[in-house]
Design an enzyme around this catalytic site. Sequence first.
Site, short mmCIF file in Angstrom:
data_model
loop_
_atom_site.label_atom_id
_atom_site.label_comp_id
_atom_site.label_asym_id
_atom_site.label_seq_id
_atom_site.Cartn_x
_atom_site.Cartn_y
_atom_site.Cartn_z
N HIS A 10 0.84 -1.20 0.00
CA HIS A 10 0.00 0.00 0.00
C HIS A 10 0.88 1.26 0.00
O HIS A 10 0.61 2.21 -0.72
CB HIS A 10 -0.87 0.06 1.27
CG HIS A 10 -1.97 -0.94 1.35
ND1 HIS A 10 -2.13 -1.80 2.42
CD2 HIS A 10 -3.00 -1.22 0.51
CE1 HIS A 10 -3.21 -2.54 2.24
NE2 HIS A 10 -3.75 -2.23 1.09
N SER A 18 -3.09 -7.48 2.93
CA SER A 18 -3.43 -7.40 4.35
C SER A 18 -3.90 -8.76 4.86
O SER A 18 -3.57 -9.15 5.99
CB SER A 18 -4.54 -6.38 4.57
OG SER A 18 -4.14 -5.10 4.15
N ARG A 35 -3.11 -5.84 -8.19
CA ARG A 35 -1.95 -6.72 -8.19
C ARG A 35 -2.02 -7.77 -9.28
O ARG A 35 -1.00 -8.25 -9.75
CB ARG A 35 -1.84 -7.44 -6.83
CG ARG A 35 -1.38 -6.55 -5.71
CD ARG A 35 -1.80 -7.08 -4.37
NE ARG A 35 -3.23 -7.01 -4.22
CZ ARG A 35 -3.87 -7.22 -3.09
NH1 ARG A 35 -3.22 -7.54 -2.01
NH2 ARG A 35 -5.18 -7.13 -3.05
N LYS A 67 -18.27 -4.65 11.98
CA LYS A 67 -17.08 -5.50 12.09
C LYS A 67 -15.92 -4.66 12.59
O LYS A 67 -15.63 -3.61 12.02
CB LYS A 67 -16.71 -6.04 10.70
CG LYS A 67 -17.40 -7.33 10.33
CD LYS A 67 -16.67 -8.08 9.23
CE LYS A 67 -16.58 -7.26 7.96
NZ LYS A 67 -15.96 -7.94 6.83
#
Length: 147
Positions: A18, A129, A91, A42
């Site tokens: 990132h 992540s 990506r 969440k």
Amino acid sequence: MSRIAIFPGSFDPMTIGHLALLKRATPLFDKIIVAIGVNTEKSGFYPIDQRVERIRKAVADMQQVEVETYSCLTTDFCHQKGAGYILRGVRDSVDFAYEQKIADINRLIAPDIETVILLADQQYATISSSMVRELAAFGKDINKYIV
Ligand code: ADP
């Protein structure tokens, strides 16, 4: 007119991938706001406050970069901030398909906002992540992958 971009994501956590993308994007914009999306249902893996603090430290020497949280639609947040651009990264082809859908929806609801997608630097293309969270959950050292 200043070019303001929002770089939205969960950044749970922000990775060196990132950060590399953010660095490459800085010459393109006058200001980039790293916008951590807060999901009220969440809590995520890393607490929001910790994510904000770590990212602020990581971008401390980048004058045009700010860090904020938001809990509304990304395009609404862009309008609030006067941002005309959404910055995202891809990506691989799986990312591309996903990003294309989000960009299409965003263009539908906010035609005044342009999504700018940069291709990931190949050396960071495998870093995500979710990979970092998985390694952390199994007690592996993740410090070299996160900011
Ligand atoms: P989200 O939760 O919205 O999928 P992330 O926090 O995972 O967002 O990522 C934010 C943006 O950064 C996404 O566009 C994602 O594709 C991109 N990104 C994630 N990892 C990398 C990487 N290693 N290199 C370049 N871009 C990346």
